[in-house]
Design an enzyme around this catalytic site. Structure first.
Site, mmCIF file in Angstrom:
data_model
loop_
_atom_site.group_PDB
_atom_site.id
_atom_site.type_symbol
_atom_site.label_atom_id
_atom_site.label_comp_id
_atom_site.label_asym_id
_atom_site.label_seq_id
_atom_site.Cartn_x
_atom_site.Cartn_y
_atom_site.Cartn_z
ATOM 1 N N THR A 193 5.780 -10.759 -2.596
ATOM 2 C CA THR A 193 5.363 -9.419 -3.032
ATOM 3 C C THR A 193 4.719 -8.604 -1.909
ATOM 4 O O THR A 193 4.330 -9.142 -0.871
ATOM 5 C CB THR A 193 4.350 -9.527 -4.189
ATOM 6 O OG1 THR A 193 3.152 -10.146 -3.721
ATOM 7 C CG2 THR A 193 4.925 -10.312 -5.358
ATOM 8 N N ASP A 194 4.602 -7.312 -2.178
ATOM 9 C CA ASP A 194 3.842 -6.428 -1.294
ATOM 10 C C ASP A 194 2.375 -6.442 -1.727
ATOM 11 O O ASP A 194 1.998 -7.196 -2.628
ATOM 12 C CB ASP A 194 4.440 -5.019 -1.303
ATOM 13 C CG ASP A 194 4.430 -4.352 -2.672
ATOM 14 O OD1 ASP A 194 3.675 -4.787 -3.567
ATOM 15 O OD2 ASP A 194 5.187 -3.375 -2.846
ATOM 16 N N SER A 195 1.569 -5.606 -1.134
ATOM 17 C CA SER A 195 0.135 -5.611 -1.447
ATOM 18 C C SER A 195 -0.173 -5.192 -2.881
ATOM 19 O O SER A 195 -1.241 -5.479 -3.400
ATOM 20 C CB SER A 195 -0.623 -4.702 -0.469
ATOM 21 O OG SER A 195 -0.147 -3.370 -0.580
ATOM 22 N N VAL A 223 4.212 -6.254 -6.226
ATOM 23 C CA VAL A 223 5.601 -5.980 -6.601
ATOM 24 C C VAL A 223 6.517 -6.694 -5.610
ATOM 25 O O VAL A 223 6.272 -6.680 -4.398
ATOM 26 C CB VAL A 223 5.874 -4.456 -6.588
ATOM 27 C CG1 VAL A 223 7.324 -4.151 -6.875
ATOM 28 C CG2 VAL A 223 4.971 -3.754 -7.597
#
Length: 129
Positions: free
Chosen positions: A13-15, A18
Site C-alpha cells: 500500500t501507499d501511505s 490503498v
C-alpha cells in the site's frame, strides 16, 4: 477456473493504506504461479526439464475499485485460449465477492534464448483435465 487467495499487506500500500496500482500485477502474477503448482508443476521444473519460460507479451487491465490494507482478495484465473506457444488468460481480483480488478493476459512460452517454443504436452493435458 483456478482460484488463489491473497491478503493486502502494508508493503502493498501507499501511505494512505490503498494498494499501489502496480501491485495488482504482482497479485495476478502470484496467482499464475499458484496455478502452475495446482497443475502439478513448478516454474523451476519447467525450466529444468523443458527450457520453458512463460513471459507476459500483452496485458490489458481495468482498475474498478481500490483494495486497502488487510483486505482479503480472491484471484480467479480462467484460460481463454491455448495455442502452440501461447495462451490467453482472464484474471480478475475480487474483494467481498465483487470484482475490483479485471485483466486479460497473453503469455508466451520462450526458451532460454528468447525464442518462442511449444508448450509442453504434459502441461496442456493438465490444463485440459
Amino acid at each position: 477456473m483456478f482460484t488463489s487467495k491473497s491478503k493486502v499487506y502494508y508493503e502493498d500500500t501507499d501511505s494512505g493504506g490503498v494498494v499501489y496500482y502496480a501491485n495488482y500485477l504482482k497479485f495476478i502474477e502470484r496467482a499464475r504461479t499458484n496455478l502452475i503448482q495446482e497443475l502439478g508443476f513448478s516454474l523451476k521444473s519447467l525450466i529444468e526439464k523443458y527450457d520453458c519460460h512463460f513471459v507476459v507479451k500483452n496485458i490489458h487491465c481495468n482498475y474498478i475499485q481500490s483494495a486497502k490494507l488487510e483486505d482479503e482478495l480472491t484471484i480467479q484465473t480462467n484460460f481463454i485460449e491455448i495455442k502452440k506457444a501461447s495462451f490467453e488468460l482472464e484474471q480478475n481480483i475480487f474483494k467481498d465477492d465483487k470484482v475490483i480488478f479485471e485483466s486479460k493476459v497473453l503469455m508466451v512460452n520462450i526458451n532460454s534464448s528468447g525464442k518462442p517454443i511449444k508448450i509442453p504436452d504434459s502441461l496442456i493435458l493438465s490444463i485440459n483435465d
